[in-house]
Scaffold this motif. Structure first.
Motif, short mmCIF file in Angstrom:
data_model
loop_
_atom_site.label_atom_id
_atom_site.label_comp_id
_atom_site.label_asym_id
_atom_site.label_seq_id
_atom_site.Cartn_x
_atom_site.Cartn_y
_atom_site.Cartn_z
N PHE A 1 19.06 44.54 0.46
CA PHE A 1 20.42 45.08 0.48
C PHE A 1 20.86 45.42 -0.94
N PRO A 2 21.61 46.52 -1.10
CA PRO A 2 22.15 46.84 -2.42
C PRO A 2 23.22 45.81 -2.79
N ASP A 3 23.11 45.25 -3.97
CA ASP A 3 24.05 44.24 -4.42
C ASP A 3 25.48 44.75 -4.32
N GLY A 4 26.34 43.96 -3.70
CA GLY A 4 27.73 44.34 -3.55
C GLY A 4 28.03 45.17 -2.32
N PHE A 5 27.00 45.43 -1.50
CA PHE A 5 27.20 46.32 -0.34
C PHE A 5 26.76 45.67 0.97
N LEU A 6 26.97 44.35 1.09
CA LEU A 6 26.61 43.67 2.34
C LEU A 6 27.39 44.21 3.53
N ASN A 7 28.58 44.74 3.28
CA ASN A 7 29.41 45.25 4.37
C ASN A 7 29.11 46.72 4.71
N HIS A 8 28.13 47.30 4.05
CA HIS A 8 27.80 48.72 4.24
C HIS A 8 26.95 48.90 5.50
N PRO A 9 27.22 49.91 6.31
CA PRO A 9 26.37 50.19 7.46
C PRO A 9 25.02 50.77 7.04
N SER A 10 24.07 50.71 7.94
CA SER A 10 22.76 51.29 7.67
C SER A 10 22.13 51.73 8.98
N THR A 11 21.15 52.59 8.86
CA THR A 11 20.34 52.97 10.02
C THR A 11 18.89 52.62 9.74
N LEU A 12 18.12 52.54 10.80
CA LEU A 12 16.75 52.07 10.71
C LEU A 12 15.90 52.84 11.70
N SER A 13 14.83 53.41 11.23
CA SER A 13 13.90 54.09 12.15
C SER A 13 12.51 53.48 12.02
N ILE A 14 11.81 53.42 13.14
CA ILE A 14 10.48 52.83 13.21
C ILE A 14 9.47 53.93 13.52
N THR A 15 8.46 54.05 12.69
CA THR A 15 7.34 54.95 12.96
C THR A 15 6.21 54.11 13.53
N LEU A 16 5.92 54.31 14.83
CA LEU A 16 4.94 53.47 15.50
C LEU A 16 3.53 53.99 15.29
N PRO A 17 2.55 53.10 15.11
CA PRO A 17 1.16 53.54 15.16
C PRO A 17 0.85 54.18 16.51
N GLU A 18 -0.21 54.96 16.56
CA GLU A 18 -0.53 55.74 17.77
C GLU A 18 -0.66 54.87 19.02
N ASN A 19 -1.21 53.68 18.87
CA ASN A 19 -1.49 52.86 20.05
C ASN A 19 -0.37 51.87 20.37
N TRP A 20 0.78 51.98 19.72
CA TRP A 20 1.94 51.15 20.03
C TRP A 20 3.00 52.01 20.71
N SER A 21 3.80 51.37 21.57
CA SER A 21 4.71 52.19 22.37
C SER A 21 6.16 51.72 22.40
N SER A 22 6.45 50.47 22.00
CA SER A 22 7.78 49.92 22.26
C SER A 22 8.38 49.23 21.05
N VAL A 23 9.71 49.22 21.02
CA VAL A 23 10.48 48.43 20.06
C VAL A 23 11.51 47.63 20.85
N SER A 24 11.56 46.32 20.60
CA SER A 24 12.57 45.47 21.22
C SER A 24 13.43 44.85 20.13
N THR A 25 14.73 45.07 20.22
CA THR A 25 15.66 44.54 19.22
C THR A 25 17.06 44.55 19.80
N GLY A 26 17.90 43.70 19.27
CA GLY A 26 19.29 43.68 19.68
C GLY A 26 20.13 44.78 19.05
N LEU A 27 19.60 45.49 18.07
CA LEU A 27 20.34 46.58 17.43
C LEU A 27 20.59 47.71 18.42
#
Length: 577
Positions: free
Chosen positions: A119-145
């Motif tokens: 996290f950038p110092d001083g920016f704990l309250n800042h929103p962010s986005t996250l993208s996952i690039t899956l390997p070819e043989n993987w298919s799923s992401v499970s998360t509460g986000l």
């Protein structure tokens, strides 16, 4: 910096070598430099874990050109942005099997967000986005986000507290859904197993609905169970709208093991309210770079440890006898550790950062677990409230009122004194002796509580005349080596030490099966002196040691024969019979 943005990209170029690659895109940060920090611990697991030790090859660039960056502290990297949009890249190694650390291999990746993202110092309250690039043989992401609409495998965190409280399971997990208490639940199973999806969903639905009834509401619209199945596994870690569990893949068809798993589910789900929302002041907002001290874990973890098996009882998965045996186990664990005379439940909570997750050969002599001791105190509170209100109220009412007051109304953590005051006001019962007992080494007389609901706590080993030296050993390469010496025991007073090799006793060589030592203990009289031949750091010495009666406690909770009719009725209320 209203237009600034933070975006993470996760990819896996070498999963077989246990690495994840992380890219951070920082845009519109009008600063000459940005300090990026890695948390040193993860909420719910109170130990400084130094996650930054697994970070490698951090670099940065802007507009395709390298930007200067340097490490300025154990968990901090300074990136000189020159007020430009910056791309930071680093690798994270993960190969530790637990619910709180990263694990990456050819088959899947489990990412603990606090161990992965900076996290950038001083920016704990800042929103962010996250993208996952899956390997070819993987298919799923499970998360509460929550997902970002229209973008595959892309997620949104409103601040870093949310991001760090949202682990990710990435691979080919077995995923299914069910509804309980009006909430959509996702189950993600990793590692195979003998589970029955329908049965598991039905059983967990009962747990969810009973817990929701205790607290008065379910604060989530969606909840995710991530379960890792191993040959032998266990443990769990709570999150705001998800949990990570460890289980034995072939244990689902074994009644006792399956019930233990359901108890683990009940424990971690209970934390959805107790810890994640109702909490001591110290447990949020978090300082991710240092210890966050509280004496209140005996309430947060201890109460939860009391309720997990009690909820399984309320679901009728445990018989009353099974439940009482499990509650008695808390007493056995605490009272068979001499440390209960030294460390209170409150001090155990405060010292969790240096003791709970760092046991050594002397831990049993100096410490207890706030889980077990907290469960004992919670039982006393529950029974006191039930008996003093003639069954009209119980500890459930206190938790529901505290959740409403501190979380829903005031929106902050509580002080223990305020929690006690609210508890007493809610049920109209003086609870001061129990709360005081949480912070002293003076033990409650628990039979003052149990007998009022028709039961009795009995040490069935109290009159055992078995002799003991008061030590535990292990056979290491054919040698009998002392691993634990119990405080106040014969071995303790005689001066036998951990790591001593036991060679002989009264001139007879000891065998690794323990038959010779057993013979001496069986034939000797209490206070007899035996000569123990030991090797300590290669030097041979004889240690005269007295034989003493075993101090091992074996507690059971049994029906109290002299109980009144009303006491037995209150016991039925307590155990939901």
């Amino acid at each position: 910096m209203a237009d600034s943005s933070i975006h993470f990209t996760v990819s896996f170029q070498e999963p077989q070598a246990h690495y994840a690659e992380i890219q951070i895109d920082l845009q519109q940060f009008d600063k000459d430099y940005i300090d990026l920090k890695m948390p040193v611990w993860t909420p719910g697991s109170y130990l400084i874990r130094e996650y930054s030790r697994h970070v490698e090859r951090l670099s940065a660039e802007a507009n395709g050109k390298a930007v200067r960056c340097e490490k300025i502290a154990k968990n901090t990297w300074r990136v000189y942005s020159h007020k430009e949009n910056v791309k930071v890249q680093y690798s994270v190694y993960g190969f530790e099997v637990s619910v709180r650390t990263n694990f990456i291999d050819n088959d899947h990746a489990f990412l603990s967000s606090a161990a992965t993202f900076m996290f950038p110092d001083g920016f704990l309250n800042h929103p962010s986005t996250l993208s996952i690039t899956l390997p070819e043989n993987w298919s799923s992401v499970s998360t509460g986000l929550p997902t970002v609409p229209g973008k595959e495998h892309t997620y949104y965190a409103s601040d870093f507290d949310i991001l760090f409280d949202s682990p990710l399971e990435i691979g080919n997990q077995d995923v299914w859904h069910f509804e309980a208490a009006g909430v959509q639940h996702e189950f993600a199973m990793v590692g195979g197993g003998t589970y029955d999806k329908k049965q598991l969903s039905e059983d967990i639905r009962k747990i969810v609905e009973i817990e929701t009834d205790i607290w008065g509401e379910n604060p989530n619209s969606r909840y995710v169970f991530i379960t890792h199945n191993y040959q032998n596994g266990g443990g769990g870690l709570e999150h705001l709208n998800s949990t990570v569990l460890g289980a034995s893949r072939n244990g689902y068809q074994q009644a006792a093991t399956y019930k233990n798993f359901l108890s683990l589910v009940a424990h971690e789900y209970f934390h959805l309210w107790n810890v994640k929302r109702l909490r001591p002041k110290a447990l949020g907002p978090f300082d991710y770079e240092a210890e966050n001290y509280t004496t209140g874990l005996w309430i947060m973890e201890g109460f939860t440890a009391y309720y997990d098996n009690l909820i399984i009882r309320r679901c009728n998965f445990h018989s009353p006898k099974e439940y009482l045996n499990l509650l008695a186990l808390d007493f056995n664990i605490v009272y068979n550790r001499p440390g209960f005379q030294i460390q209170s439940a409150g001090l155990a909570s405060f010292d969790t950062w240096i003791k709970q997750y760092r046991p050594d050969e002397n831990s049993s002599n100096t410490s207890i677990s706030y889980y077990n001791k907290g469960a004992m105190l919670a039982a006393a509170l529950d029974i006191r409230i039930i008996t003093e209100t003639d069954g009209a109220k119980r500890l459930d009412d206190v938790l529901r009122a505290a959740y409403q007051q501190f979380y829903k109304t005031e929106g902050h953590g509580f002080e223990e004194s305020a929690f006690q005051t609210l508890a007493e006001q809610t049920v109209g019962v003086d609870l001061s002796d129990i709360f005081e007992a949480a912070h002293t080494n003076q033990e409650l007389d628990y039979n003052d509580f149990f007998e009022k609901v028709g039961y009795q706590l009995i040490d069935v080993n109290a009159n055992n005349q078995e002799r003991s030296l008061g030590l535990k050993t292990a056979v290491i390469e054919g040698r009998i080596v002392v691993k634990v010496v119990e405080r106040g025991s014969a071995a303790w007073d005689a001066g036998i030490s951990v790591d001593d090799e036991l060679i002989a006793i009264n001139g007879t060589r000891l065998d690794v099966l323990g038959k010779e030592l057993d013979f001496v203990l069986e034939q000797g009289a209490i206070d007899d002196i035996v000569d123990v031949l030991v090797s300590r750091d290669g030097l041979i010495r004889t240690v005269p040691t007295p034989l003493r009666r075993t101090t091992k406690k074996v507690y059971t909770i049994q029906e109290f024969e002299q109980a009144s009719v009303r006491a037995k009725e209150l016991g039925r209320i307590w155990l939901s019979i």
